[in-house]
Design a protein around this motif. Structure first.
Motif, PDB file in Angstrom:
ATOM      1  N   GLY A  60     -18.278  58.651 -16.067  1.00 33.74           N
ATOM      2  CA  GLY A  60     -18.440  57.007 -15.421  1.00 33.74           C
ATOM      3  C   GLY A  60     -18.511  56.530 -16.803  1.00 33.74           C
ATOM      4  N   ASN A  61     -18.821  55.610 -17.171  1.00 30.33           N
ATOM      5  CA  ASN A  61     -18.929  54.933 -18.410  1.00 30.33           C
ATOM      6  C   ASN A  61     -20.229  53.890 -18.332  1.00 30.33           C
ATOM      7  OD1 ASN A  61     -17.712  54.116 -21.242  1.00 30.33           O
ATOM      8  ND2 ASN A  61     -16.850  52.701 -20.898  1.00 30.33           N
ATOM      9  N   ALA A  62     -21.461  54.249 -17.531  1.00 27.16           N
ATOM     10  CA  ALA A  62     -22.356  53.722 -17.973  1.00 27.16           C
ATOM     11  C   ALA A  62     -23.772  53.461 -19.148  1.00 27.16           C
ATOM     12  CB  ALA A  62     -23.944  54.350 -16.798  1.00 27.16           C
ATOM     13  N   ALA A  63     -22.808  53.954 -20.221  1.00 22.89           N
ATOM     14  CA  ALA A  63     -23.969  53.585 -21.329  1.00 22.89           C
ATOM     15  C   ALA A  63     -22.026  54.268 -22.731  1.00 22.89           C
ATOM     16  CB  ALA A  63     -24.525  54.604 -21.651  1.00 22.89           C
ATOM     17  N   PRO A  64     -21.942  53.191 -22.929  1.00 21.69           N
ATOM     18  CA  PRO A  64     -20.807  53.409 -24.568  1.00 21.69           C
ATOM     19  C   PRO A  64     -21.453  53.390 -25.644  1.00 21.69           C
ATOM     20  CG  PRO A  64     -20.512  51.286 -22.856  1.00 21.69           C
ATOM     21  CD  PRO A  64     -21.003  51.956 -22.258  1.00 21.69           C
ATOM     22  N   PRO A  65     -20.342  54.006 -26.478  1.00 25.18           N
ATOM     23  CA  PRO A  65     -20.994  53.694 -27.723  1.00 25.18           C
ATOM     24  C   PRO A  65     -21.207  51.964 -28.263  1.00 25.18           C
ATOM     25  CG  PRO A  65     -18.934  54.274 -27.781  1.00 25.18           C
ATOM     26  CD  PRO A  65     -19.318  54.108 -26.188  1.00 25.18           C
ATOM     27  N   THR A  66     -22.465  51.810 -29.023  1.00 29.17           N
ATOM     28  CA  THR A  66     -21.911  50.368 -29.839  1.00 29.17           C
ATOM     29  C   THR A  66     -20.907  50.372 -30.234  1.00 29.17           C
ATOM     30  OG1 THR A  66     -23.181  51.137 -30.951  1.00 29.17           O
ATOM     31  CG2 THR A  66     -24.696  49.988 -28.701  1.00 29.17           C
ATOM     32  N   PRO A  67     -20.865  48.931 -30.887  1.00 30.62           N
ATOM     33  CA  PRO A  67     -20.111  48.680 -32.328  1.00 30.62           C
ATOM     34  C   PRO A  67     -21.036  49.346 -32.876  1.00 30.62           C
ATOM     35  CG  PRO A  67     -20.075  46.041 -30.636  1.00 30.62           C
ATOM     36  CD  PRO A  67     -20.805  47.615 -30.292  1.00 30.62           C
ATOM     37  N   ASP A  68     -22.321  49.428 -33.521  1.00 25.22           N
ATOM     38  CA  ASP A  68     -22.691  49.798 -34.703  1.00 25.22           C
ATOM     39  C   ASP A  68     -22.084  51.418 -34.525  1.00 25.22           C
ATOM     40  OD1 ASP A  68     -23.111  48.480 -35.721  1.00 25.22           O
ATOM     41  OD2 ASP A  68     -25.514  47.419 -34.900  1.00 25.22           O
ATOM     42  N   GLU A  69     -22.419  52.067 -33.209  1.00 22.90           N
ATOM     43  CA  GLU A  69     -22.552  53.391 -32.901  1.00 22.90           C
ATOM     44  C   GLU A  69     -20.734  53.469 -33.958  1.00 22.90           C
ATOM     45  OE1 GLU A  69     -26.143  54.786 -30.213  1.00 22.90           O
ATOM     46  OE2 GLU A  69     -23.538  53.330 -28.932  1.00 22.90           O
ATOM     47  N   ILE A  70     -19.961  53.562 -33.168  1.00 23.36           N
ATOM     48  CA  ILE A  70     -18.656  53.207 -33.348  1.00 23.36           C
ATOM     49  C   ILE A  70     -17.959  53.133 -35.232  1.00 23.36           C
ATOM     50  CG2 ILE A  70     -16.183  52.686 -33.222  1.00 23.36           C
ATOM     51  CD1 ILE A  70     -17.263  51.235 -30.313  1.00 23.36           C
ATOM     52  N   THR A  71     -19.071  53.007 -35.811  1.00 28.56           N
ATOM     53  CA  THR A  71     -18.566  52.250 -37.178  1.00 28.56           C
ATOM     54  C   THR A  71     -18.999  53.873 -37.673  1.00 28.56           C
ATOM     55  OG1 THR A  71     -17.934  50.563 -37.363  1.00 28.56           O
ATOM     56  CG2 THR A  71     -19.087  50.816 -38.695  1.00 28.56           C
ATOM     57  N   ALA A  72     -20.184  54.140 -37.352  1.00 30.42           N
ATOM     58  CA  ALA A  72     -21.580  55.117 -37.633  1.00 30.42           C
ATOM     59  C   ALA A  72     -20.147  56.571 -37.437  1.00 30.42           C
ATOM     60  CB  ALA A  72     -22.182  55.247 -36.816  1.00 30.42           C
ATOM     61  N   VAL A  73     -20.182  57.097 -36.359  1.00 34.27           N
ATOM     62  CA  VAL A  73     -19.185  58.126 -36.184  1.00 34.27           C
ATOM     63  C   VAL A  73     -17.253  57.951 -36.868  1.00 34.27           C
ATOM     64  CG1 VAL A  73     -17.907  57.692 -33.770  1.00 34.27           C
ATOM     65  CG2 VAL A  73     -18.084  59.666 -34.641  1.00 34.27           C
ATOM     66  N   LEU A  74     -17.001  56.457 -36.796  1.00 36.00           N
ATOM     67  CA  LEU A  74     -15.630  57.195 -37.621  1.00 36.00           C
ATOM     68  C   LEU A  74     -15.776  56.848 -38.836  1.00 36.00           C
ATOM     69  CD1 LEU A  74     -14.036  53.817 -35.988  1.00 36.00           C
ATOM     70  CD2 LEU A  74     -13.416  55.810 -35.566  1.00 36.00           C
ATOM     71  N   HIS A  75     -17.118  57.022 -40.248  1.00 32.44           N
ATOM     72  CA  HIS A  75     -17.377  56.866 -40.999  1.00 32.44           C
ATOM     73  C   HIS A  75     -17.692  58.288 -41.900  1.00 32.44           C
ATOM     74  CE1 HIS A  75     -16.464  52.357 -41.639  1.00 32.44           C
ATOM     75  NE2 HIS A  75     -16.662  52.442 -42.242  1.00 32.44           N
ATOM     76  N   HIS A  76     -18.291  58.888 -40.619  1.00 37.85           N
ATOM     77  CA  HIS A  76     -18.500  60.333 -40.998  1.00 37.85           C
ATOM     78  C   HIS A  76     -17.528  61.459 -40.743  1.00 37.85           C
ATOM     79  CE1 HIS A  76     -20.438  63.747 -39.967  1.00 37.85           C
ATOM     80  NE2 HIS A  76     -21.926  63.354 -41.004  1.00 37.85           N
ATOM     81  N   PRO A  77     -17.109  62.060 -41.885  1.00 31.06           N
ATOM     82  CA  PRO A  77     -16.368  62.700 -42.456  1.00 31.06           C
ATOM     83  C   PRO A  77     -16.213  64.284 -40.618  1.00 31.06           C
ATOM     84  CG  PRO A  77     -17.821  63.644 -43.965  1.00 31.06           C
ATOM     85  CD  PRO A  77     -18.282  62.061 -42.814  1.00 31.06           C
ATOM     86  N   ASP A  78     -16.892  64.165 -40.046  1.00 25.62           N
ATOM     87  CA  ASP A  78     -16.662  65.291 -38.822  1.00 25.62           C
ATOM     88  C   ASP A  78     -16.185  64.929 -37.781  1.00 25.62           C
ATOM     89  OD1 ASP A  78     -16.874  67.317 -40.504  1.00 25.62           O
ATOM     90  OD2 ASP A  78     -19.241  67.561 -40.383  1.00 25.62           O
ATOM     91  N   GLY A  79     -16.997  63.525 -37.382  1.00 25.60           N
ATOM     92  CA  GLY A  79     -16.540  62.762 -36.416  1.00 25.60           C
ATOM     93  C   GLY A  79     -17.444  62.836 -35.139  1.00 25.60           C
ATOM     94  N   LEU A  80     -18.569  63.545 -35.476  1.00 20.19           N
ATOM     95  CA  LEU A  80     -19.385  64.272 -34.591  1.00 20.19           C
ATOM     96  C   LEU A  80     -20.938  64.496 -34.870  1.00 20.19           C
ATOM     97  CD1 LEU A  80     -19.813  65.835 -31.650  1.00 20.19           C
ATOM     98  CD2 LEU A  80     -19.667  67.980 -33.077  1.00 20.19           C
ATOM     99  N   ILE A  81     -21.754  63.262 -34.377  1.00 23.61           N
ATOM    100  CA  ILE A  81     -22.986  62.805 -34.970  1.00 23.61           C
ATOM    101  C   ILE A  81     -24.472  62.790 -34.243  1.00 23.61           C
ATOM    102  CG2 ILE A  81     -22.429  61.772 -37.467  1.00 23.61           C
ATOM    103  CD1 ILE A  81     -22.284  59.065 -36.163  1.00 23.61           C
ATOM    104  N   TRP A  82     -25.420  62.901 -34.692  1.00 23.48           N
ATOM    105  CA  TRP A  82     -26.682  62.852 -33.177  1.00 23.48           C
ATOM    106  C   TRP A  82     -27.554  61.893 -33.802  1.00 23.48           C
ATOM    107  CZ3 TRP A  82     -31.553  64.658 -33.298  1.00 23.48           C
ATOM    108  CH2 TRP A  82     -31.575  65.430 -34.750  1.00 23.48           C
TER     109      TRP A  82
END
Length: 110
Positions: A60-82
């Motif tokens: 499902g898609n109950a908790a999609p990433p927020t715009p802030d989360e998308i920005t954070a992962v796109l700016h990380h070199p590995d593209g994998l954060i927590w």
């Protein structure tokens, strides 16, 4: 499995967000929010499984990433954060960390 979801980007790639139980037990948070940037949902889940998180599924898609989360992962070199799953406003101020920081935590000794 707790909440999770995905967001398709204009270029066709996806950002997948999953709330997972912490893979370690020594004084670690009860749950973590993991963000993965990949070509598609299957590849995002494969990236996590290759790191040892075998029982990772996206239903499902109950908790999609927020715009802030998308920005954070796109700016990380590995593209994998927590980070820990925020339960209040103070916890939501925690910084995102690379996945290596989560997987390198020492396990509890008995």
């Amino acid at each position: 499995m707790a909440a999770g979801g995905f967001c398709k980007l204009p270029d066709g790639r996806v950002v997948v967000a999953l709330n997972l139980p912490s893979p370690t037990t020594a004084d670690s948070p009860a749950a973590v929010r993991v963000l993965v940037h990949a070509q598609n949902r299957a590849r995002a889940l494969t990236r996590l499984r290759n790191l040892g998180m075998r029982a990772v599924y996206l239903r499902g898609n109950a908790a999609p990433p927020t715009p802030d989360e998308i920005t954070a992962v796109l700016h990380h070199p590995d593209g994998l954060i927590w980070r820990t799953v925020p339960d209040n406003a103070v916890a939501s101020l925690e910084l995102w960390r690379p996945i290596r920081a989560l997987l390198s935590r020492p396990a509890a000794r008995t």
